[in-house]
Design a protein around this motif. Structure first.
Motif, mmCIF file in Angstrom:
data_model
loop_
_atom_site.group_PDB
_atom_site.id
_atom_site.type_symbol
_atom_site.label_atom_id
_atom_site.label_comp_id
_atom_site.label_asym_id
_atom_site.label_seq_id
_atom_site.Cartn_x
_atom_site.Cartn_y
_atom_site.Cartn_z
ATOM 1 N N ILE A 113 45.435 29.174 46.630
ATOM 2 C CA ILE A 113 46.571 30.020 46.993
ATOM 3 C C ILE A 113 47.086 29.631 48.375
ATOM 4 C CG2 ILE A 113 47.387 32.378 47.268
ATOM 5 C CD1 ILE A 113 46.495 31.566 44.409
ATOM 6 N N THR B 109 42.268 30.903 50.704
ATOM 7 C CA THR B 109 42.166 31.742 49.512
ATOM 8 C C THR B 109 42.195 30.893 48.245
ATOM 9 O OG1 THR B 109 43.366 33.505 50.665
ATOM 10 C CG2 THR B 109 43.118 33.734 48.283
ATOM 11 N N LYS C 122 41.825 31.099 43.826
ATOM 12 C CA LYS C 122 41.818 31.919 42.622
ATOM 13 C C LYS C 122 41.121 31.138 41.523
ATOM 14 C CE LYS C 122 44.690 34.394 39.274
ATOM 15 N NZ LYS C 122 46.085 34.742 38.853
ATOM 16 N N THR D 211 39.366 31.205 37.477
ATOM 17 C CA THR D 211 39.305 31.849 36.163
ATOM 18 C C THR D 211 38.122 31.287 35.392
ATOM 19 O OG1 THR D 211 41.698 32.168 36.109
ATOM 20 C CG2 THR D 211 40.526 32.290 34.001
ATOM 21 N N THR E 81 38.216 36.873 36.415
ATOM 22 C CA THR E 81 39.010 36.139 37.398
ATOM 23 C C THR E 81 38.489 36.531 38.780
ATOM 24 O OG1 THR E 81 40.705 37.876 37.455
ATOM 25 C CG2 THR E 81 41.064 36.023 35.962
ATOM 26 N N GLN E 82 38.565 35.571 39.710
ATOM 27 C CA GLN E 82 37.976 35.784 41.025
ATOM 28 C C GLN E 82 38.965 35.388 42.114
ATOM 29 O OE1 GLN E 82 34.414 33.414 41.088
ATOM 30 N NE2 GLN E 82 33.862 34.002 39.010
ATOM 31 N N GLN E 83 39.074 36.222 43.119
ATOM 32 C CA GLN E 83 39.803 35.841 44.330
ATOM 33 C C GLN E 83 38.769 35.628 45.420
ATOM 34 O OE1 GLN E 83 43.682 37.377 45.285
ATOM 35 N NE2 GLN E 83 43.022 37.910 47.353
ATOM 36 N N GLU F 221 38.063 34.546 49.312
ATOM 37 C CA GLU F 221 38.742 34.497 50.605
ATOM 38 C C GLU F 221 37.767 34.144 51.725
ATOM 39 O OE1 GLU F 221 42.122 37.633 50.869
ATOM 40 O OE2 GLU F 221 40.507 38.575 49.711
ATOM 41 N N THR G 128 36.102 38.683 45.254
ATOM 42 C CA THR G 128 36.500 39.885 44.530
ATOM 43 C C THR G 128 36.656 39.495 43.062
ATOM 44 O OG1 THR G 128 37.653 40.681 46.497
ATOM 45 C CG2 THR G 128 38.160 41.763 44.407
#
Length: 257
Positions: A207, A211, A213, A215, A225-227, A229, A240
């Motif tokens: 991102i 960050t 992202k 899947t 799915t994961q974010q 950071e 998250t």
């Protein structure tokens, strides 16, 4: 990712892009800080009669099992067994290729509205992860059948991950027995390692500089799915994790070793 996909927490997946490689700030060894992490789990148990039960530990993944202590076909090539030690005590065991990967000891409170789960995950290298879950009943009547949501979790074991460069434009996320090596081009890359679930893949996007992202799928079925950071000082990694059908994410906070 629910606890049970922490069963498969034993797995979490990351990684990056061409010019970053060895100098990418995501690379390094990371250790989970339980006091800063928050795990929320929900599970459902439905009685089907004749000592048969439908168990739902994540998303729309339902397994049907006879509670007689025998190993029976489970999700994604695993086996599942349920042993009723007493009306208020169950033992739940999951195996892959005959090797135990999960043991859950379930206990009901006297009023039947609280369920505790002493949950142990077994890695391929012999190390373990232990969690103590306390669930409150949100639907159903006294007894194990019903809908349960965790209210508190304690991680008793050390959980570490390692992130390394992968080729010229990717990263590998490594924990014992499971390796996720991907490039951040949106394509799906298969997992490897002795604990990898057959048919599991990971894809990702960057991102921005701090960050990611990610899947995660198993046999084309979305698992989470994961974010991911990175803190401004590059010493804290926050994941998250969103599971299908769950209203609350899991939040895992790692610190650089």
């Amino acid at each position: 990712m629910s606890k049970r996909t922490f069963e498969l927490l034993l797995t979490v997946f990351l990684l990056t892009s061409t010019l970053w490689a060895a100098d990418d700030p995501f690379t390094g060894k990371w250790k989970l800080n339980p006091s800063r992490s928050k795990l929320t789990d929900q599970m459902k148990v439905e009685a089907l009669g004749a000592n048969r039960y439908a168990l739902n530990f994540s998303g729309d993944n339902v397994e049907t099992v006879v509670a007689d202590g025998t190993d029976q076909p489970g999700l994604f090539g695993t086996t599942l067994s349920v042993t009723i030690d007493s009306p208020n005590s169950w033992k739940v065991v999951r195996k892959t290729d005959g090797r135990i990967i999960i043991i859950g000891i379930w206990k009901l409170s006297e009023d039947g509205n609280t369920l505790t789960d002493n949950f142990t995950g077994y890695r391929a290298n012999g190390s373990t992860v232990n969690l103590h879950y306390i669930y409150k009943r949100t639907a159903g009547t006294p007894g194990f059948p019903g809908t349960w949501e965790s209210t508190t979790e304690q991680v008793d074991s050390t959980y570490e991950i390692q992130i390394q460069p992968y080729q010229q434009d990717g990263l590998s996320f490594i924990n014992p027995g499971d390796i996720k090596s991907i490039k951040f081009d949106g394509k799906e890359y298969p997992s490897s390692g002795s604990s990898a679930v057959p048919g599991s893949t990971t894809s990702g996007q960057r991102i921005n500089d701090q960050t990611l992202k990610v899947t995660e799928k198993i046999k084309d079925k979305l698992m989470d799915t994961q974010q991911i950071e990175l803190s401004p000082d590059h010493n804290t990694l926050t994941m998250t994790i969103y599971d299908p059908g769950r209203s609350k994410p899991n939040i895992l906070v790692f610190e650089r070793e």
